[in-house]
Design a protein around this motif. Structure first.
Motif, PDB file in Angstrom:
ATOM      1  N   THR A  82     -10.873  -4.517 -25.974  1.00 42.20           N
ATOM      2  CA  THR A  82     -10.626  -5.950 -25.726  1.00 42.20           C
ATOM      3  C   THR A  82     -12.036  -6.697 -25.855  1.00 42.20           C
ATOM      4  OG1 THR A  82      -9.997  -7.350 -23.924  1.00 42.20           O
ATOM      5  CG2 THR A  82     -11.362  -5.572 -23.057  1.00 42.20           C
ATOM      6  N   THR A  83     -11.660  -8.044 -26.116  1.00 45.74           N
ATOM      7  CA  THR A  83     -12.596  -8.963 -26.330  1.00 45.74           C
ATOM      8  C   THR A  83     -12.878 -10.034 -25.386  1.00 45.74           C
ATOM      9  OG1 THR A  83     -11.526 -10.246 -27.842  1.00 45.74           O
ATOM     10  CG2 THR A  83     -12.951  -8.720 -28.963  1.00 45.74           C
ATOM     11  N   THR A  84     -11.931  -9.747 -24.153  1.00 44.07           N
ATOM     12  CA  THR A  84     -11.928 -10.640 -22.988  1.00 44.07           C
ATOM     13  C   THR A  84     -13.382 -10.651 -22.300  1.00 44.07           C
ATOM     14  OG1 THR A  84      -9.824 -10.249 -22.494  1.00 44.07           O
ATOM     15  CG2 THR A  84     -10.887 -10.860 -20.763  1.00 44.07           C
ATOM     16  N   ASN A  85     -13.961 -11.850 -22.102  1.00 46.22           N
ATOM     17  CA  ASN A  85     -15.170 -12.013 -21.670  1.00 46.22           C
ATOM     18  C   ASN A  85     -15.109 -11.797 -20.203  1.00 46.22           C
ATOM     19  OD1 ASN A  85     -14.653 -14.610 -23.750  1.00 46.22           O
ATOM     20  ND2 ASN A  85     -16.648 -13.612 -23.993  1.00 46.22           N
ATOM     21  N   ILE A  86     -16.085 -10.531 -19.744  1.00 55.14           N
ATOM     22  CA  ILE A  86     -16.096 -10.276 -18.435  1.00 55.14           C
ATOM     23  C   ILE A  86     -17.590 -10.207 -18.194  1.00 55.14           C
ATOM     24  CG2 ILE A  86     -15.683  -7.927 -16.793  1.00 55.14           C
ATOM     25  CD1 ILE A  86     -13.435  -7.241 -18.955  1.00 55.14           C
ATOM     26  N   LEU A  87     -17.715 -10.694 -16.917  1.00 53.65           N
ATOM     27  CA  LEU A  87     -19.110 -10.579 -16.334  1.00 53.65           C
ATOM     28  C   LEU A  87     -18.980 -10.107 -14.905  1.00 53.65           C
ATOM     29  CD1 LEU A  87     -22.044 -11.289 -16.294  1.00 53.65           C
ATOM     30  CD2 LEU A  87     -21.636 -13.515 -15.239  1.00 53.65           C
ATOM     31  N   VAL A  88     -19.688  -8.824 -14.540  1.00 55.30           N
ATOM     32  CA  VAL A  88     -19.709  -8.367 -13.381  1.00 55.30           C
ATOM     33  C   VAL A  88     -21.104  -8.495 -12.813  1.00 55.30           C
ATOM     34  CG1 VAL A  88     -19.359  -6.104 -12.054  1.00 55.30           C
ATOM     35  CG2 VAL A  88     -17.949  -6.875 -14.001  1.00 55.30           C
ATOM     36  N   ASP A  89     -21.458  -9.066 -11.608  1.00 50.48           N
ATOM     37  CA  ASP A  89     -22.840  -8.960 -11.040  1.00 50.48           C
ATOM     38  C   ASP A  89     -22.671  -8.719  -9.528  1.00 50.48           C
ATOM     39  OD1 ASP A  89     -22.352 -11.313  -9.676  1.00 50.48           O
ATOM     40  OD2 ASP A  89     -23.737 -12.441 -11.035  1.00 50.48           O
ATOM     41  N   PRO A  90     -23.629  -8.553  -8.787  1.00 52.04           N
ATOM     42  CA  PRO A  90     -23.723  -8.312  -7.336  1.00 52.04           C
ATOM     43  C   PRO A  90     -23.168  -9.637  -6.774  1.00 52.04           C
ATOM     44  CG  PRO A  90     -25.768  -7.953  -8.292  1.00 52.04           C
ATOM     45  CD  PRO A  90     -25.008  -8.804  -9.388  1.00 52.04           C
ATOM     46  N   VAL A  91     -23.067 -10.594  -6.997  1.00 51.54           N
ATOM     47  CA  VAL A  91     -22.777 -11.811  -6.179  1.00 51.54           C
ATOM     48  C   VAL A  91     -21.024 -11.933  -6.469  1.00 51.54           C
ATOM     49  CG1 VAL A  91     -22.655 -14.217  -6.007  1.00 51.54           C
ATOM     50  CG2 VAL A  91     -24.701 -12.895  -6.625  1.00 51.54           C
ATOM     51  N   MET A  92     -20.541 -11.982  -7.689  1.00 53.10           N
ATOM     52  CA  MET A  92     -18.995 -12.068  -7.874  1.00 53.10           C
ATOM     53  C   MET A  92     -18.639 -11.812  -9.236  1.00 53.10           C
ATOM     54  SD  MET A  92     -18.638 -16.366  -8.228  1.00 53.10           S
ATOM     55  CE  MET A  92     -16.909 -16.382  -8.704  1.00 53.10           C
ATOM     56  N   PRO A  93     -17.609 -11.156  -9.628  1.00 50.86           N
ATOM     57  CA  PRO A  93     -16.985 -11.317 -10.945  1.00 50.86           C
ATOM     58  C   PRO A  93     -16.615 -12.345 -11.618  1.00 50.86           C
ATOM     59  CG  PRO A  93     -15.624 -10.487  -9.461  1.00 50.86           C
ATOM     60  CD  PRO A  93     -16.584 -10.847  -8.556  1.00 50.86           C
ATOM     61  N   GLY A  94     -16.543 -12.512 -13.120  1.00 44.67           N
ATOM     62  CA  GLY A  94     -15.941 -13.705 -13.611  1.00 44.67           C
ATOM     63  C   GLY A  94     -15.246 -12.935 -14.909  1.00 44.67           C
ATOM     64  N   THR A  95     -14.062 -13.335 -15.184  1.00 43.90           N
ATOM     65  CA  THR A  95     -13.150 -13.026 -16.189  1.00 43.90           C
ATOM     66  C   THR A  95     -12.701 -14.070 -17.112  1.00 43.90           C
ATOM     67  OG1 THR A  95     -12.465 -10.821 -14.930  1.00 43.90           O
ATOM     68  CG2 THR A  95     -11.212 -11.552 -16.842  1.00 43.90           C
ATOM     69  N   GLY A  96     -12.863 -14.121 -18.457  1.00 44.65           N
ATOM     70  CA  GLY A  96     -12.477 -15.040 -19.271  1.00 44.65           C
ATOM     71  C   GLY A  96     -13.529 -16.408 -19.130  1.00 44.65           C
ATOM     72  N   HIS A  97     -13.122 -17.283 -19.879  1.00 47.75           N
ATOM     73  CA  HIS A  97     -13.981 -18.508 -19.985  1.00 47.75           C
ATOM     74  C   HIS A  97     -13.867 -19.384 -18.759  1.00 47.75           C
ATOM     75  CE1 HIS A  97     -13.368 -18.134 -24.264  1.00 47.75           C
ATOM     76  NE2 HIS A  97     -14.593 -18.225 -24.402  1.00 47.75           N
ATOM     77  N   ASP A  98     -12.739 -19.474 -17.924  1.00 48.35           N
ATOM     78  CA  ASP A  98     -12.688 -20.402 -16.816  1.00 48.35           C
ATOM     79  C   ASP A  98     -13.548 -19.462 -15.529  1.00 48.35           C
ATOM     80  OD1 ASP A  98     -11.069 -22.101 -17.714  1.00 48.35           O
ATOM     81  OD2 ASP A  98      -9.232 -21.262 -17.058  1.00 48.35           O
ATOM     82  N   GLY A  99     -13.325 -18.262 -15.712  1.00 49.42           N
ATOM     83  CA  GLY A  99     -14.107 -17.281 -14.664  1.00 49.42           C
ATOM     84  C   GLY A  99     -15.629 -17.557 -14.611  1.00 49.42           C
ATOM     85  N   LEU A 100     -15.922 -17.493 -15.994  1.00 51.43           N
ATOM     86  CA  LEU A 100     -17.418 -17.516 -16.266  1.00 51.43           C
ATOM     87  C   LEU A 100     -18.056 -18.742 -16.108  1.00 51.43           C
ATOM     88  CD1 LEU A 100     -17.588 -15.400 -19.580  1.00 51.43           C
ATOM     89  CD2 LEU A 100     -18.016 -14.840 -17.408  1.00 51.43           C
TER      90      LEU A 100
END
Length: 93
Positions: free
Chosen positions: A2-20
């Motif tokens: 998948t090329t879905t943008n995913i960010l996982v860090d110690p504070v909170m996760p984010g998925t997709g452009h809106d989450g990031l």
């Protein structure tokens, strides 16, 4: 893969452009007057990259946070996944 943008860090996760976007807005709200600065050149091989950043006051001053991020690059050369590690305060000497 998948090329879905995913960010996982110690504070909170984010998925997709809106989450990031929400994660970035949250950091900007928590640290007004600060900016993220790339600390050195990214290191990459194959479809992986790692980089370090500092959060510091725009007007100068001490670094308030250091992040170490590891990422996977999608076939279209955009970041697909980022896993972040966070330290508060300047890096250890």
């Amino acid at each position: 893969m998948t090329t879905t943008n995913i960010l996982v860090d110690p504070v909170m996760p984010g998925t997709g452009h809106d989450g990031l976007d929400a994660m970035i807005a949250g950091a900007q709200a928590q640290f007004p007057g600060h900016r993220f600065v790339l600390a050195g050149a990214p290191d990459a091989h194959n479809d992986r990259v790692r980089f370090t950043w500092h959060l510091q006051p725009e007007a100068g001053g001490d670094v308030v946070a250091v992040g170490y991020d590891y990422a996977r690059v999608a076939p279209d050369d955009r970041l697909a996944e980022v896993t972040g590690f966070l330290e508060m305060g300047p890096p250890a000497a």
